[in-house]
Structure formats: C-alpha cells, structure tokens
Design a protein around this motif. Structure first.
Motif, PDB file in Angstrom:
ATOM      1  N   MET A 224       0.704  -1.282   0.005  1.00  0.00           N
ATOM      2  CA  MET A 224      -0.017  -0.038  -0.240  1.00  0.00           C
ATOM      3  C   MET A 224       0.878   1.416  -0.150  1.00  0.00           C
ATOM      4  O   MET A 224       0.596   2.378  -0.638  1.00  0.00           O
ATOM      5  N   ILE A 225       1.728   1.264   0.786  1.00  0.00           N
ATOM      6  CA  ILE A 225       2.917   2.493   0.786  1.00  0.00           C
ATOM      7  C   ILE A 225       3.610   2.686  -0.605  1.00  0.00           C
ATOM      8  O   ILE A 225       3.659   3.965  -0.995  1.00  0.00           O
ATOM      9  N   ARG A 226       4.026   1.559  -1.395  1.00  0.00           N
ATOM     10  CA  ARG A 226       4.550   1.703  -2.410  1.00  0.00           C
ATOM     11  C   ARG A 226       3.404   2.026  -3.683  1.00  0.00           C
ATOM     12  O   ARG A 226       3.766   3.156  -4.377  1.00  0.00           O
ATOM     13  N   GLU A 227       2.142   1.728  -3.629  1.00  0.00           N
ATOM     14  CA  GLU A 227       1.361   2.176  -4.317  1.00  0.00           C
ATOM     15  C   GLU A 227       0.633   3.856  -4.163  1.00  0.00           C
ATOM     16  O   GLU A 227       0.414   4.128  -5.056  1.00  0.00           O
ATOM     17  N   ALA A 228       1.101   4.145  -2.860  1.00  0.00           N
ATOM     18  CA  ALA A 228       0.993   5.750  -2.743  1.00  0.00           C
ATOM     19  C   ALA A 228       2.149   6.438  -3.398  1.00  0.00           C
ATOM     20  O   ALA A 228       1.923   7.837  -3.428  1.00  0.00           O
ATOM     21  N   GLY A 229       3.382   5.905  -4.156  1.00  0.00           N
ATOM     22  CA  GLY A 229       4.291   6.418  -4.828  1.00  0.00           C
ATOM     23  C   GLY A 229       5.578   6.557  -4.105  1.00  0.00           C
ATOM     24  O   GLY A 229       6.555   7.045  -4.575  1.00  0.00           O
ATOM     25  N   PHE A 230       5.613   5.993  -2.674  1.00  0.00           N
ATOM     26  CA  PHE A 230       6.952   5.875  -1.986  1.00  0.00           C
ATOM     27  C   PHE A 230       7.831   4.856  -2.828  1.00  0.00           C
ATOM     28  O   PHE A 230       7.210   3.661  -3.103  1.00  0.00           O
ATOM     29  N   VAL A 231       9.170   5.151  -2.617  1.00  0.00           N
ATOM     30  CA  VAL A 231      10.041   4.119  -3.095  1.00  0.00           C
ATOM     31  C   VAL A 231      11.027   3.906  -1.846  1.00  0.00           C
ATOM     32  O   VAL A 231      11.010   4.275  -0.721  1.00  0.00           O
ATOM     33  N   ASN A 232      11.828   2.641  -2.221  1.00  0.00           N
ATOM     34  CA  ASN A 232      12.639   2.283  -1.217  1.00  0.00           C
ATOM     35  C   ASN A 232      12.004   1.819   0.140  1.00  0.00           C
ATOM     36  O   ASN A 232      12.505   2.129   1.162  1.00  0.00           O
TER      37      ASN A 232
END
Length: 251
Positions: A224-232
């Motif tokens: 979910m965090i990645r899908e929000a746009g965050f990387v690493n």
C-alpha cells in the motif's frame, strides 16, 4: 484492494459505514484520552517506550527539520523528535487527545536546543497543509484507525517534500510460533479487562485488539505504501511482527 467511499469498512470485527467508523473511533479516543499513556505502559509492560525510542532513531530527526507527526495525540513521539531540534507539527483528528498532548507540552522544561511544537486538529485523509511542506511524516499506532488508509498515505506523500521520508509504526501479527498463541490469549482475554480496570472502558480496548487483527499484514501494508508513490519501502519487525516499523521515501 483500494478502499472506496461507497464500501463499508471495518470497525474491529464489525462492518459499518465510513461515517460510522469515523464517529466511533472518535468516541474510543475521547473515552481513553486521559488514561492513554497509563494504559500503554500497562498493555506493553513498558516496552512501548523502547519501541518509540527505536522508531525515532530510525526517523533521525535533524535540527530545524519540519516534521508532521500525524495521529500524534499525547505527544510521545513528537517530544522525542523536538528534543533533537526538529520543528514538529502534532496532528490528530481527536481534540481530546490533542488537549492531553498540549498539556503535557506545557509541563515540559524547554531548552534553547529544543525544536518547536505545534498542535493542530487534522483528518489524516485530508490535511490542510500545502504540498511539499514537510521533511518527514510520522504516524505511530494510528493508521489502523484511519477509515481510508490509502487516502491517508496519498496525503502523506503529497505534503512531503521531494526527498522526504515516511515512517509508520503499527501493531501487526506476530509470526513467532508459540508466542503468537500466548499473545492472542493475552490480547483477546486480558486487555479488555485491563481497560476496564484502569480506564473504566473494556469496549475501547476490545476494539483495539480487533483493529489489530483486521490490519493488513506487513507485506500487504508495504505494498500500500508503494502504491501511494513511495520508493525504497521496507519494514522492520519487532517481537516477530507484533509491532512493525514501515518506511519509504518520496522522490
């Protein structure tokens, strides 16, 4: 699966409308605000203090940085970051929790090296701050209570500056065999009784346990965090995953 405003959402083991969840979560924290920190000590046998110290070490707040501490309530995380010189905006949807934090801040002895603290009532799904405002966004034991977590994550991404960092600490599901069974009995049977004895409120702590059970697994929440746009993005488990620290970066 993306949460939508047309769906029912979980309030513990119940499915309710989004509006009903927001109202009932508010009632929970209004009820427990004055005993919140005492109950944290009792529930975790004092371990939450070490978890929070560990969390802040991961965030690495720097003097002069602007940090948004969402669901910051009584100020436990914010005080630790301000002590390192960061300027912390403590945000929470519940005014009673903010009032406790503001009172605690008034009782603290400030030094010249201490960063600033501001308390403001905010909904994590729609904060009022401009985009690209903060160097870091933290949320500790709060995001599982948000009605639409994907909206809160999108807002976290929006208000962070490029290069900004996201850190979240939340209860999860321990993967340690043996301990998991003990933890289940403790949380299901004993925590509500402790809530009744200490805070005069068994139902709120029964909801606490149920909300943890309904929260996504560590890999699911990282997605979910990645899908929000965050990387690493990554997560660090504590007590086999009973608690997890999630992180990501905005580029």
């Amino acid at each position: 699966m993306t949460e939508t405003a047309d769906d029912t959402v979980s309030f513990g083991y119940e499915n309710v409308s989004p509006e009903e969840k927001t109202r009932r979560v508010g009632e929970v924290f209004t009820s427990v605000a004055r005993k919140y920190d005492i109950m944290n000590d009792a529930m975790s046998l004092g371990m939450h203090r070490g978890w929070k110290d560990r969390f802040v070490k991961r965030v690495k707040p720097q003097p002069g940085e602007q940090i948004l501490d969402m669901a910051g309530g009584t100020g436990d995380i914010a005080f630790r970051m301000a002590d390192r010189g960061a300027n912390v905006t403590v945000a929470d949807i519940n005014q009673d929790m903010l009032d406790v934090g503001a009172e605690r801040a008034m009782e603290r002895r400030e030094t010249d090296e201490t960063g600033s603290l501001v308390f403001t009532r905010q909904n994590a799904e729609a904060v009022t701050f401009a985009s690209n405002t903060f160097d870091a966004y933290t949320i500790v034991f709060g995001i599982r209570n948000v009605t639409f977590k994907d909206k809160a994550l999108a807002e976290a991404y929006r208000v962070l500056r490029p290069g900004g960092r996201f850190y979240c600490m939340e209860f999860s599901t321990t993967e340690w065999s043996g301990f998991r069974e003990i933890y289940d009995v403790y949380s299901e049977k004993l925590l509500p009784r402790m809530g009744q004895a200490i805070a005069g409120d068994a139902d709120s702590y029964r909801y606490l346990v149920e909300s943890i059970r309904k929260f996504p697994t560590m890999p699911e929440f990282e997605r979910m965090i990645r899908e929000a746009g965050f990387v690493n993005t990554k997560y660090e488990s504590i007590l086999g995953g009973a608690v997890a620290i999630h992180s990501g970066w905005k580029v």
